[in-house]
Design a protein around this motif. Sequence first.
Motif, PDB file in Angstrom:
ATOM      1  N   ALA A 133       0.830  -1.214   0.000  1.00 40.02           N
ATOM      2  CA  ALA A 133       0.000   0.000   0.000  1.00 40.02           C
ATOM      3  C   ALA A 133       0.859   1.256   0.000  1.00 40.02           C
ATOM      4  CB  ALA A 133      -0.930   0.001   1.209  1.00 40.02           C
ATOM      5  N   ARG A 134       1.988   1.197   0.684  1.00 41.04           N
ATOM      6  CA  ARG A 134       2.861   2.379   0.728  1.00 41.04           C
ATOM      7  C   ARG A 134       3.419   2.685  -0.654  1.00 41.04           C
ATOM      8  NH1 ARG A 134       8.490   3.556  -0.350  1.00 41.04           N
ATOM      9  NH2 ARG A 134       9.267   5.048   1.185  1.00 41.04           N
ATOM     10  N   ASP A 135       3.812   1.653  -1.409  1.00 43.91           N
ATOM     11  CA  ASP A 135       4.345   1.897  -2.741  1.00 43.91           C
ATOM     12  C   ASP A 135       3.260   2.292  -3.729  1.00 43.91           C
ATOM     13  OD1 ASP A 135       7.043   1.688  -2.311  1.00 43.91           O
ATOM     14  OD2 ASP A 135       7.131  -0.450  -2.661  1.00 43.91           O
ATOM     15  N   VAL A 136       2.038   1.806  -3.519  1.00 43.29           N
ATOM     16  CA  VAL A 136       0.910   2.260  -4.334  1.00 43.29           C
ATOM     17  C   VAL A 136       0.691   3.756  -4.108  1.00 43.29           C
ATOM     18  CG1 VAL A 136      -1.584   2.099  -4.690  1.00 43.29           C
ATOM     19  CG2 VAL A 136      -0.216   0.010  -4.454  1.00 43.29           C
ATOM     20  N   THR A 156      12.003  -6.232  10.616  1.00 46.32           N
ATOM     21  CA  THR A 156      11.001  -6.090   9.560  1.00 46.32           C
ATOM     22  C   THR A 156       9.894  -5.122   9.966  1.00 46.32           C
ATOM     23  OG1 THR A 156      11.413  -8.327   8.721  1.00 46.32           O
ATOM     24  CG2 THR A 156       9.300  -7.321   8.149  1.00 46.32           C
ATOM     25  N   LEU A 157       9.393  -5.247  11.190  1.00 47.02           N
ATOM     26  CA  LEU A 157       8.336  -4.350  11.651  1.00 47.02           C
ATOM     27  C   LEU A 157       8.854  -2.911  11.773  1.00 47.02           C
ATOM     28  CD1 LEU A 157       6.595  -6.605  14.325  1.00 47.02           C
ATOM     29  CD2 LEU A 157       5.760  -6.002  12.046  1.00 47.02           C
ATOM     30  N   TRP A 158      10.080  -2.763  12.245  1.00 49.90           N
ATOM     31  CA  TRP A 158      10.681  -1.429  12.299  1.00 49.90           C
ATOM     32  C   TRP A 158      10.837  -0.862  10.891  1.00 49.90           C
ATOM     33  CZ3 TRP A 158      11.079   2.600  15.077  1.00 49.90           C
ATOM     34  CH2 TRP A 158      12.085   3.550  14.889  1.00 49.90           C
ATOM     35  N   GLY A 159      11.248  -1.711   9.946  1.00 49.56           N
ATOM     36  CA  GLY A 159      11.375  -1.274   8.560  1.00 49.56           C
ATOM     37  C   GLY A 159      10.040  -0.851   7.972  1.00 49.56           C
ATOM     38  N   ALA A 160       8.971  -1.600   8.287  1.00 50.04           N
ATOM     39  CA  ALA A 160       7.642  -1.232   7.791  1.00 50.04           C
ATOM     40  C   ALA A 160       7.210   0.123   8.349  1.00 50.04           C
ATOM     41  CB  ALA A 160       6.629  -2.307   8.174  1.00 50.04           C
ATOM     42  N   PHE A 161       7.521   0.367   9.617  1.00 51.84           N
ATOM     43  CA  PHE A 161       7.202   1.663  10.229  1.00 51.84           C
ATOM     44  C   PHE A 161       7.964   2.791   9.525  1.00 51.84           C
ATOM     45  CE2 PHE A 161       8.526   4.908  13.358  1.00 51.84           C
ATOM     46  CZ  PHE A 161       7.279   5.472  13.630  1.00 51.84           C
ATOM     47  N   LEU A 162       9.268   2.593   9.329  1.00 51.48           N
ATOM     48  CA  LEU A 162      10.077   3.613   8.651  1.00 51.48           C
ATOM     49  C   LEU A 162       9.616   3.806   7.206  1.00 51.48           C
ATOM     50  CD1 LEU A 162      13.708   2.734   9.843  1.00 51.48           C
ATOM     51  CD2 LEU A 162      12.193   4.532  10.699  1.00 51.48           C
ATOM     52  N   TYR A 163       9.184   2.712   6.563  1.00 50.67           N
ATOM     53  CA  TYR A 163       8.713   2.756   5.191  1.00 50.67           C
ATOM     54  C   TYR A 163       7.544   3.731   5.065  1.00 50.67           C
ATOM     55  CZ  TYR A 163       8.820   0.259   0.677  1.00 50.67           C
ATOM     56  OH  TYR A 163       8.983  -0.098  -0.633  1.00 50.67           O
ATOM     57  N   TRP A 164       6.597   3.636   6.017  1.00 49.75           N
ATOM     58  CA  TRP A 164       5.449   4.528   5.987  1.00 49.75           C
ATOM     59  C   TRP A 164       5.820   5.932   6.447  1.00 49.75           C
ATOM     60  CZ3 TRP A 164       0.900   5.123   3.877  1.00 49.75           C
ATOM     61  CH2 TRP A 164       0.307   4.015   3.265  1.00 49.75           C
ATOM     62  N   TRP A 165       6.735   6.026   7.383  1.00 54.33           N
ATOM     63  CA  TRP A 165       7.191   7.347   7.820  1.00 54.33           C
ATOM     64  C   TRP A 165       7.795   8.107   6.625  1.00 54.33           C
ATOM     65  CZ3 TRP A 165      11.086   8.160  12.491  1.00 54.33           C
ATOM     66  CH2 TRP A 165      11.180   9.521  12.763  1.00 54.33           C
ATOM     67  N   ALA A 166       8.648   7.422   5.880  1.00 55.37           N
ATOM     68  CA  ALA A 166       9.218   8.038   4.684  1.00 55.37           C
ATOM     69  C   ALA A 166       8.125   8.373   3.677  1.00 55.37           C
ATOM     70  CB  ALA A 166      10.248   7.098   4.053  1.00 55.37           C
ATOM     71  N   GLY A 167       7.127   7.489   3.553  1.00 53.08           N
ATOM     72  CA  GLY A 167       6.028   7.743   2.632  1.00 53.08           C
ATOM     73  C   GLY A 167       5.265   9.003   2.991  1.00 53.08           C
ATOM     74  N   ILE A 168       5.053   9.234   4.275  1.00 51.64           N
ATOM     75  CA  ILE A 168       4.364  10.447   4.722  1.00 51.64           C
ATOM     76  C   ILE A 168       5.195  11.685   4.401  1.00 51.64           C
ATOM     77  CG2 ILE A 168       3.584  11.711   6.776  1.00 51.64           C
ATOM     78  CD1 ILE A 168       2.820   8.932   7.954  1.00 51.64           C
ATOM     79  N   ILE A 169       6.515  11.559   4.568  1.00 50.75           N
ATOM     80  CA  ILE A 169       7.408  12.681   4.213  1.00 50.75           C
ATOM     81  C   ILE A 169       7.295  12.988   2.726  1.00 50.75           C
ATOM     82  CG2 ILE A 169       9.825  13.371   3.978  1.00 50.75           C
ATOM     83  CD1 ILE A 169      10.378  11.900   6.598  1.00 50.75           C
ATOM     84  N   TYR A 170       7.274  11.941   1.877  1.00 48.53           N
ATOM     85  CA  TYR A 170       7.118  12.139   0.432  1.00 48.53           C
ATOM     86  C   TYR A 170       5.779  12.818   0.122  1.00 48.53           C
ATOM     87  CZ  TYR A 170      11.085   8.971  -0.327  1.00 48.53           C
ATOM     88  OH  TYR A 170      12.332   8.381  -0.337  1.00 48.53           O
ATOM     89  N   ALA A 171       4.716  12.406   0.846  1.00 49.28           N
ATOM     90  CA  ALA A 171       3.399  12.995   0.605  1.00 49.28           C
ATOM     91  C   ALA A 171       3.401  14.488   0.957  1.00 49.28           C
ATOM     92  CB  ALA A 171       2.339  12.254   1.419  1.00 49.28           C
ATOM     93  N   ILE A 172       4.004  14.827   2.086  1.00 47.34           N
ATOM     94  CA  ILE A 172       4.083  16.235   2.503  1.00 47.34           C
ATOM     95  C   ILE A 172       4.891  17.044   1.497  1.00 47.34           C
ATOM     96  CG2 ILE A 172       5.013  17.796   4.252  1.00 47.34           C
ATOM     97  CD1 ILE A 172       4.373  15.586   6.341  1.00 47.34           C
ATOM     98  N   GLU A 173       5.997  16.461   1.031  1.00 50.33           N
ATOM     99  CA  GLU A 173       6.841  17.156   0.054  1.00 50.33           C
ATOM    100  C   GLU A 173       6.107  17.334  -1.276  1.00 50.33           C
ATOM    101  OE1 GLU A 173      10.501  18.996  -1.193  1.00 50.33           O
ATOM    102  OE2 GLU A 173       9.446  18.638   0.703  1.00 50.33           O
ATOM    103  N   THR A 174       5.315  16.336  -1.654  1.00 52.50           N
ATOM    104  CA  THR A 174       4.534  16.441  -2.892  1.00 52.50           C
ATOM    105  C   THR A 174       3.544  17.594  -2.808  1.00 52.50           C
ATOM    106  OG1 THR A 174       4.728  14.069  -3.356  1.00 52.50           O
ATOM    107  CG2 THR A 174       2.917  15.244  -4.417  1.00 52.50           C
ATOM    108  N   VAL A 175       2.850  17.697  -1.677  1.00 50.48           N
ATOM    109  CA  VAL A 175       1.901  18.803  -1.481  1.00 50.48           C
ATOM    110  C   VAL A 175       2.627  20.139  -1.572  1.00 50.48           C
ATOM    111  CG1 VAL A 175       0.361  19.918   0.170  1.00 50.48           C
ATOM    112  CG2 VAL A 175       0.296  17.429  -0.111  1.00 50.48           C
ATOM    113  N   ARG A 176       3.807  20.215  -0.958  1.00 52.59           N
ATOM    114  CA  ARG A 176       4.576  21.474  -1.004  1.00 52.59           C
ATOM    115  C   ARG A 176       4.971  21.836  -2.423  1.00 52.59           C
ATOM    116  NH1 ARG A 176       9.558  23.354  -1.507  1.00 52.59           N
ATOM    117  NH2 ARG A 176      10.461  21.286  -1.864  1.00 52.59           N
ATOM    118  N   VAL A 177       5.424  20.830  -3.176  1.00 51.64           N
ATOM    119  CA  VAL A 177       5.916  21.080  -4.530  1.00 51.64           C
ATOM    120  C   VAL A 177       4.792  21.493  -5.473  1.00 51.64           C
ATOM    121  CG1 VAL A 177       6.889  19.941  -6.565  1.00 51.64           C
ATOM    122  CG2 VAL A 177       7.959  19.617  -4.334  1.00 51.64           C
ATOM    123  N   VAL A 178       3.660  20.803  -5.415  1.00 55.23           N
ATOM    124  CA  VAL A 178       2.590  21.105  -6.373  1.00 55.23           C
ATOM    125  C   VAL A 178       1.927  22.451  -6.086  1.00 55.23           C
ATOM    126  CG1 VAL A 178       2.134  18.671  -6.820  1.00 55.23           C
ATOM    127  CG2 VAL A 178       0.816  19.861  -5.047  1.00 55.23           C
TER     128      VAL A 178
END
Length: 204
Positions: A103-106, A164-186
């Motif tokens: 879901a994070r990569d989607v 693995t669970l820590w990685g999944a948490f970081l995976y989504w944390w990074a995803g949220i950062i990408y989402a925030i950056e996308t909003v800023r850029v657009v």
Amino acid sequence: MAGQSVGAQVWTIPNVLSMLRLLLVPVFLVLVVRGAYVAALVVLVVASLSDLLDGYLARRFDQVTRLGQLLDPAADRLYIFAALVGLAANGLVPWWIVVVIVARDVMLLALGVVLANHGFGPLPVHQLGKAATFALFFGVPVIMLGLAFPAAQPVSEPLGWSVTLWGAFLYWWAGIIYAIETVRVVRIPRASGPAASDTLEQGG
């Protein structure tokens, strides 16, 4: 590497190695589904070594390409997905962890479409995203190690799951950062297009 040019070539040795690594993904998946964990780990080790080799060759011989920059992270993600799907199919990991990772990569794919519609390329890779991918690429094989060699399972299973669970948490944390950056850029006005592009390139 800072200041290194990025080429548009396709048939370079590093790219061929990346393509071969991608071709091994279905082999890896079949081995995991069949419970051939020792053979699957061998394939994963070969893939990991080829990843290190193609990265070294690309930098050493100035063969860093845009295609290679796409193939490398794609291969890493596909091996993680293949391992999780295979283990979930065997009832060894819950399907929810597969859904969480996919879901994070989607979401990132959707963010990429949004950026493209506003005239921007992909966001720079965040260090947190790299750390998350590394944690997943380490944790999932450690879980498999215990399945391949039961004597190691008392240590490998809790270690593998915690990473693995820590990685999944970081995976989504990074995803949220990408989402925030996308909003800023657009939200950058179209009139400042060149400046916006510069801002995007400096992000991450």
